[in-house]
Design a protein around this motif. Structure first.
Motif, PDB file in Angstrom:
ATOM      1  N   GLN A  43       0.808  -1.224   0.000  1.00 11.19           N
ATOM      2  CA  GLN A  43       0.000   0.000   0.000  1.00 11.19           C
ATOM      3  C   GLN A  43       0.847   1.284   0.000  1.00 11.19           C
ATOM      4  OE1 GLN A  43      -2.549  -0.107   3.429  1.00 11.19           O
ATOM      5  NE2 GLN A  43      -0.870  -0.167   4.902  1.00 11.19           N
ATOM      6  N   ASP A  44       2.062   1.242   0.515  1.00 17.62           N
ATOM      7  CA  ASP A  44       2.902   2.438   0.529  1.00 17.62           C
ATOM      8  C   ASP A  44       4.160   2.266  -0.316  1.00 17.62           C
ATOM      9  OD1 ASP A  44       4.040   0.522   2.103  1.00 17.62           O
ATOM     10  OD2 ASP A  44       4.623   1.851   3.741  1.00 17.62           O
ATOM     11  N   LYS A  45       4.072   1.369  -1.319  1.00 20.30           N
ATOM     12  CA  LYS A  45       5.249   1.051  -2.127  1.00 20.30           C
ATOM     13  C   LYS A  45       4.908   1.128  -3.611  1.00 20.30           C
ATOM     14  CE  LYS A  45       6.966  -2.225   1.372  1.00 20.30           C
ATOM     15  NZ  LYS A  45       5.865  -2.008   2.327  1.00 20.30           N
ATOM     16  N   PRO A  46       5.908   1.378  -4.461  1.00 20.71           N
ATOM     17  CA  PRO A  46       5.658   1.361  -5.912  1.00 20.71           C
ATOM     18  C   PRO A  46       5.380  -0.076  -6.358  1.00 20.71           C
ATOM     19  CG  PRO A  46       8.011   1.579  -5.440  1.00 20.71           C
ATOM     20  CD  PRO A  46       7.309   1.703  -4.124  1.00 20.71           C
ATOM     21  N   ALA A  47       4.166  -0.334  -6.794  1.00 24.15           N
ATOM     22  CA  ALA A  47       3.778  -1.714  -7.092  1.00 24.15           C
ATOM     23  C   ALA A  47       2.723  -1.772  -8.177  1.00 24.15           C
ATOM     24  CB  ALA A  47       3.259  -2.392  -5.831  1.00 24.15           C
ATOM     25  N   ILE A  48       2.810  -2.853  -8.954  1.00 25.89           N
ATOM     26  CA  ILE A  48       1.776  -3.204  -9.930  1.00 25.89           C
ATOM     27  C   ILE A  48       1.111  -4.467  -9.410  1.00 25.89           C
ATOM     28  CG2 ILE A  48       1.319  -3.884 -12.319  1.00 25.89           C
ATOM     29  CD1 ILE A  48       4.039  -2.510 -13.023  1.00 25.89           C
ATOM     30  N   PHE A  49      -0.183  -4.381  -9.199  1.00 23.19           N
ATOM     31  CA  PHE A  49      -0.923  -5.535  -8.675  1.00 23.19           C
ATOM     32  C   PHE A  49      -1.841  -6.053  -9.775  1.00 23.19           C
ATOM     33  CE2 PHE A  49      -2.232  -7.721  -4.696  1.00 23.19           C
ATOM     34  CZ  PHE A  49      -3.227  -8.517  -5.225  1.00 23.19           C
ATOM     35  N   PHE A  50      -1.472  -7.210 -10.320  1.00 17.69           N
ATOM     36  CA  PHE A  50      -2.276  -7.824 -11.378  1.00 17.69           C
ATOM     37  C   PHE A  50      -2.899  -9.106 -10.844  1.00 17.69           C
ATOM     38  CE2 PHE A  50      -2.236 -11.076 -14.880  1.00 17.69           C
ATOM     39  CZ  PHE A  50      -3.390 -10.627 -15.505  1.00 17.69           C
ATOM     40  N   SER A  51      -4.205  -9.170 -10.910  1.00 15.78           N
ATOM     41  CA  SER A  51      -4.931 -10.368 -10.488  1.00 15.78           C
ATOM     42  C   SER A  51      -5.497 -11.050 -11.729  1.00 15.78           C
ATOM     43  CB  SER A  51      -6.060 -10.006  -9.522  1.00 15.78           C
ATOM     44  OG  SER A  51      -6.688 -11.166  -9.025  1.00 15.78           O
ATOM     45  N   ALA A  52      -4.921 -12.183 -12.084  1.00 13.25           N
ATOM     46  CA  ALA A  52      -5.375 -12.904 -13.277  1.00 13.25           C
ATOM     47  C   ALA A  52      -6.807 -13.371 -13.109  1.00 13.25           C
ATOM     48  CB  ALA A  52      -4.457 -14.092 -13.546  1.00 13.25           C
ATOM     49  N   GLN A  53      -7.527 -13.395 -14.222  1.00 15.24           N
ATOM     50  CA  GLN A  53      -8.924 -13.815 -14.217  1.00 15.24           C
ATOM     51  C   GLN A  53      -9.039 -15.247 -14.745  1.00 15.24           C
ATOM     52  OE1 GLN A  53     -11.266 -11.448 -12.980  1.00 15.24           O
ATOM     53  NE2 GLN A  53      -9.273 -10.550 -12.503  1.00 15.24           N
ATOM     54  N   GLU A  54     -10.096 -15.896 -14.373  1.00 16.05           N
ATOM     55  CA  GLU A  54     -10.375 -17.227 -14.918  1.00 16.05           C
ATOM     56  C   GLU A  54     -10.988 -17.020 -16.303  1.00 16.05           C
ATOM     57  OE1 GLU A  54     -11.946 -21.504 -13.159  1.00 16.05           O
ATOM     58  OE2 GLU A  54     -12.622 -19.646 -12.244  1.00 16.05           O
ATOM     59  N   ALA A  55     -10.140 -16.546 -17.203  1.00 21.42           N
ATOM     60  CA  ALA A  55     -10.590 -16.167 -18.549  1.00 21.42           C
ATOM     61  C   ALA A  55      -9.517 -16.597 -19.551  1.00 21.42           C
ATOM     62  CB  ALA A  55     -10.826 -14.657 -18.617  1.00 21.42           C
ATOM     63  N   ASN A  56      -9.743 -16.284 -20.833  1.00 21.55           N
ATOM     64  CA  ASN A  56      -8.760 -16.693 -21.836  1.00 21.55           C
ATOM     65  C   ASN A  56      -7.516 -15.800 -21.786  1.00 21.55           C
ATOM     66  OD1 ASN A  56      -9.210 -14.349 -23.417  1.00 21.55           O
ATOM     67  ND2 ASN A  56     -10.916 -15.328 -24.474  1.00 21.55           N
ATOM     68  N   ASP A  57      -6.504 -16.210 -22.505  1.00 19.03           N
ATOM     69  CA  ASP A  57      -5.208 -15.538 -22.454  1.00 19.03           C
ATOM     70  C   ASP A  57      -5.295 -14.096 -22.949  1.00 19.03           C
ATOM     71  OD1 ASP A  57      -2.296 -15.675 -22.039  1.00 19.03           O
ATOM     72  OD2 ASP A  57      -2.183 -15.492 -24.218  1.00 19.03           O
ATOM     73  N   LYS A  58      -6.092 -13.866 -23.956  1.00 25.38           N
ATOM     74  CA  LYS A  58      -6.196 -12.522 -24.526  1.00 25.38           C
ATOM     75  C   LYS A  58      -6.710 -11.525 -23.500  1.00 25.38           C
ATOM     76  CE  LYS A  58      -8.236  -9.945 -28.378  1.00 25.38           C
ATOM     77  NZ  LYS A  58      -9.078 -10.012 -29.600  1.00 25.38           N
ATOM     78  N   ILE A  59      -7.721 -11.922 -22.750  1.00 27.69           N
ATOM     79  CA  ILE A  59      -8.299 -11.013 -21.755  1.00 27.69           C
ATOM     80  C   ILE A  59      -7.298 -10.712 -20.645  1.00 27.69           C
ATOM     81  CG2 ILE A  59     -10.057 -10.847 -19.943  1.00 27.69           C
ATOM     82  CD1 ILE A  59     -11.972 -12.297 -21.832  1.00 27.69           C
ATOM     83  N   ASN A  60      -6.616 -11.741 -20.163  1.00 27.47           N
ATOM     84  CA  ASN A  60      -5.635 -11.507 -19.108  1.00 27.47           C
ATOM     85  C   ASN A  60      -4.495 -10.619 -19.581  1.00 27.47           C
ATOM     86  OD1 ASN A  60      -6.465 -12.820 -16.657  1.00 27.47           O
ATOM     87  ND2 ASN A  60      -6.163 -14.790 -17.674  1.00 27.47           N
ATOM     88  N   LEU A  61      -4.022 -10.839 -20.803  1.00 26.06           N
ATOM     89  CA  LEU A  61      -2.946 -10.015 -21.342  1.00 26.06           C
ATOM     90  C   LEU A  61      -3.395  -8.576 -21.543  1.00 26.06           C
ATOM     91  CD1 LEU A  61      -0.039  -9.903 -22.353  1.00 26.06           C
ATOM     92  CD2 LEU A  61      -0.857 -10.645 -24.608  1.00 26.06           C
TER      93      LEU A  61
END
Length: 467
Positions: A43-61
């Protein structure tokens, strides 16, 4: 408000402060608090938070591409999604330079399942780009089998790349109690004994309601959050949810040995062992050996339900779902109330064990124990036995969750049973745990013996060093 996870946060901070490439593999079953922990940490740091979805590769990318653009100030430029993960990772490497940056790749199994080559692509990016950077990558996932075999396993492309791993487990009784501060100490123990230490389950407790009313609404109403949860979790986590359900129910009904479980479920022994091992990895079950038995050689191990939510659900809800769905859940629960004290006696033993582990970590016991467990024989049983590596010092303990404990007799019985393991009491210590306050006669005997500790309810919530 954030609760618990002190050691886990310390580990994350330690890795973050190294200012070198780090790859942490963090995993644990659903509802255990992985996302909450990681969100709090960054929360107080430079970060990218990516939560993958139960979806196809195109959507996650596409989602990942948008997060990268936003983080690096390119969110409104109309750039198209990256053509592939390799391009996305190389873009990240170019933009990251030497700045300390965290990339959280949450629910990694979803993305890796949608793109079978993702693990190899990430491995290549680590070896040729990320390893040179001040980048902290966290791969997180709920599918324990996948994380252990497909990420940490020796056959994984990512094998050897991780710099740390962390398996997130349920709260013990003390951390759970922090979420139950509005309840008295007895109700904290009772709630933990029936609901367990899964943080999200604990968050569903209505602090305005009593212990009894919470159980009634959570378990004994068809709309209650925990009414279907154990079965739903098995279906989400495991491909053969029905078989795992059958195994847990067999154990709940008294089949605790491997042969009995296989017979009750109609499954082969070899397959049954694999199912049992998976449930153990999820911390739903555990295999127990009598203290002193060699787990590698002994065939006398028994299986018990470890997770208190599952233990309670299979004891009181599973066999009565039809009655509950017919609207009689409230009356059914009231009929169970008189026996709840007896039921809580089982989880209370585990709570006592957790208490002793905490004291051991604080060096607050007569010696540091390295071996511990329950001990039993056909005509005798000791709730907990602890010893040092050389097995020259012992702690024998008895746990009693009763309102009318005959404590002096319980202490004398513990001492007598201990002689079956250790003929002399010169190197032995005795701990008696009780829900009820101790009698004057028991306190007098304990003082006379000099090697006895009497642990009452309030002691569980006060550790040496607490202010």
């Amino acid at each position: 408000m954030f609760f618990g996870r002190k050691k886990e946060l310390e580990t994350l901070e330690k890795l973050y402060k190294k200012h070198s490439f780090e790859l942490l593999v963090l995993y644990g079953r659903r509802r255990i608090g992985k996302t909450t922990l990681l969100s709090h940490f960054i929360q107080d740091k430079p970060a990218i938070f990516f939560s993958a979805q139960e979806a196809n590769d195109k959507i996650n990318l596409q989602i990942f591409s948008e997060l990268l653009y936003q983080f690096f100030g390119l969110g409104n430029t109309g750039l198209p999604a990256f053509a592939d993960w390799n391009s996305a990772f190389y873009f990240l490497a170019e933009k990251a330079h030497n700045r300390r940056l965290i990339l959280v790749f949450d629910e990694f199994p979803y993305a890796a399942g949608a793109n079978k080559g993702l693990k190899s692509i990430l491995q290549n990016a680590i070896d040729h780009k990320f390893i040179k950077l001040n980048l902290f990558i966290i791969l997180s996932g709920s599918h324990i089998g996948f994380m252990e075999n497909e990420v940490l396993g020796s056959k994984s492309p990512l094998f050897g790349r991780r710099t740390a791993q962390m398996k997130l487990n349920s709260f013990d009784y003390a951390d759970a109690a922090d979420m139950l501060s509005k309840y008295n100490n007895e109700d904290k123990i009772r709630l933990y004994s029936c609901i367990g230490g899964t943080p999200y389950y604990l968050s569903r407790i209505d602090k305005q309601l009593s212990f009894e009313k919470n159980l009634e609404e959570l378990f004994f109403e068809p709309s209650g959050y925990l009414y279907e949860e154990p079965l739903m979790l098995l279906k989400q986590e495991l491909r053969e949810g029905a078989m795992y359900h059958s195994i847990i129910s067999a154990i709940a009904l008294g089949a605790t040995k491997l042969n009995d479980i296989a017979l009750r479920t109609g499954e082969e022994r070899s397959k049954t062992i694999k199912y049992l091992d998976t449930l153990i990895s999820l911390n739903i079950l555990h295999k127990e050996f009598s203290f002193g038995e060699n787990p590698e050689k002994s065939r006398k191990g028994i299986y018990r339900i470890r997770d208190n939510c599952y233990r309670f659900w299979y004891r009181y809800v599973f066999m009565n779902k039809t009655v509950i769905e017919q609207g009689a859940g409230k009356a059914l629960f009231k009929s169970f109330l008189p026996e709840l004290n007896s039921y809580i006696g089982g989880p209370f033993e585990e709570i006592c064990m957790q208490y002793m582990v905490r004291l051991n970590n604080l060096l607050a016991l007569p010696f540091v124990f390295t071996q511990f467990g329950r001990w039993w024989r056909p005509n005798a049983e000791i709730d907990m036995v602890f010893s040092d590596t050389s097995r020259k010092q012992f702690i024998f303990a008895e746990c009693k969750w009763r309102n009318d404990l005959k404590d002096t007799a319980a202490l004398l019985n513990l001492v007598e049973n201990s002689k079956l393991l250790n003929p002399t009491t010169d190197n032995a210590f005795f701990y008696l745990f009780s829900k009820a306050t101790f009698s004057k006669s028991c306190e007098s005997l304990a003082n006379k013996m000099g090697n006895v500790s009497l642990i009452s309810l309030n002691d569980f919530f006060y550790m040496p060093g607490d202010s």
